[in-house]
Scaffold this active site. Structure first.
Site, PDB file in Angstrom:
ATOM      1  N   ASP A  10       7.026  -8.842  38.511  1.00 26.45           N
ATOM      2  CA  ASP A  10       6.778  -8.578  36.935  1.00 26.45           C
ATOM      3  C   ASP A  10       5.974  -9.629  36.455  1.00 26.45           C
ATOM      4  OD1 ASP A  10       7.474  -7.994  34.417  1.00 26.45           O
ATOM      5  OD2 ASP A  10       8.889  -9.667  34.470  1.00 26.45           O
ATOM      6  N   ASP A  12       5.235 -10.681  32.571  1.00 27.77           N
ATOM      7  CA  ASP A  12       5.797 -11.575  31.371  1.00 27.77           C
ATOM      8  C   ASP A  12       7.227 -11.955  31.544  1.00 27.77           C
ATOM      9  OD1 ASP A  12       3.589 -11.135  29.588  1.00 27.77           O
ATOM     10  OD2 ASP A  12       3.909  -8.939  29.852  1.00 27.77           O
TER      11      ASP A  12
END
Ligand code: XBP
Length: 253
Positions: A10, A12
């Site tokens: 992922d 952020d």
């Protein structure tokens, strides 16, 4: 027995703490630019993170918090333009070097490259923002290290839907049981485990109280030799950090 073939990151909150000091600030700069009096404080932004995606988050804010509204012909166009301005401010912040990688991210990525474990990205963020973070915080050539960079509107439904992870698996042409995902939120965890990907969560301030029962391991961060991580849920690590060996052992649980 499954062998580890790919790590799926992922962006952020996982690669870097982009939300509070990156995206949030850029949203506020865009609001000011557009002549809006809206201000997203740190606690309010924590609540707004319940919705993934910048455009979706702005729409949710308008619908839920009833802020003062300008006269516009089309809300979709207005939100898209506001989001475009926000993205420009965000990449400016990245270029100023204001966002650093979280502990252990660089080490684990280098380890994967050396061991020919494939790399991929699965993010809700806009594609350009994900690329800008990789280039500025990791390396100018970092986007090329990732075989798949799945971002933003590339799939119809954002996390917690599993669309983005399904897309990554199909692009990599790998089964879920040969991959490990690294996430930082419950939404991301639900998205990855929804297609049976073993998932490690590295929490941050915004996400530490979320429900990570589905995670194979929950850590304070990935850790480094000089910056040990804490195991918050799951089996204790032999070293002070999470490495490929640990990822492999999660697949063999
Ligand atoms: C995080 C998000 C994004 C960012 C803003 O995605 O929810 O919406 O807050 O991104 P992930 P954009 O954890 O999947 O990386 O403004 O670029 O949409």
């Amino acid at each position: 027995m499954s062998d580890l073939k790919a790590l799926i990151f992922d962006v952020d909150g996982t690669l870097a703490e982009t939300e509070r000091d990156g995206h949030r600030v850029a949203f506020n700069q865009a609001f000011a630019y557009a002549g809006l009096t809206w201000q997203w404080s740190e606690p309010l932004y924590g609540e707004l993170l319940a919705v993934s995606g910048g455009k979706e988050r702005i729409r949710y804010f308008i619908e839920t918090y009833a802020p003062p509204l300008p006269q516009v012909e089309s809300w979709s166009t207005f939100i898209a333009e506001l989001h475009q301005v926000k993205s420009t401010y965000y990449s400016e912040r990245l270029r100023q070097g204001k966002i650093e990688l979280r502990p252990g991210v660089q080490r684990l990525i280098s380890e994967a490259i050396a061991a020919q474990v494939r790399l991929a990205i699965a993010t809700t963020s806009r594609y350009e923002n994900a690329i800008a973070l990789l280039e500025t915080a990791l390396d100018q050539n970092a986007p090329q290290w990732f075989e798949v960079i799945a971002a933003g509107d590339i799939v119809p439904n954002k996390k917690p839907a599993s669309d983005i992870y399904n897309f990554v698996l199909s692009q990599l042409q790998l089964p879920a049981h040969q991959c490990v995902a690294i996430e930082d939120t419950e939404h991301g965890l639900v998205a990855a485990t929804g297609v049976n990907i073993t998932t490690v969560v590295t929490v941050n301030r915004y996400t530490q109280k979320q429900d990570f029962a589905l995670a194979a391991l929950v850590l304070s961060h990935l850790g480094d030799a000089h910056n040990p991580c804490q195991v918050l849920q799951g089996k204790t690590l032999e070293n002070s950090y999470f490495d490929l060996e640990n990822a492999r052992s999660l697949l063999h649980r």
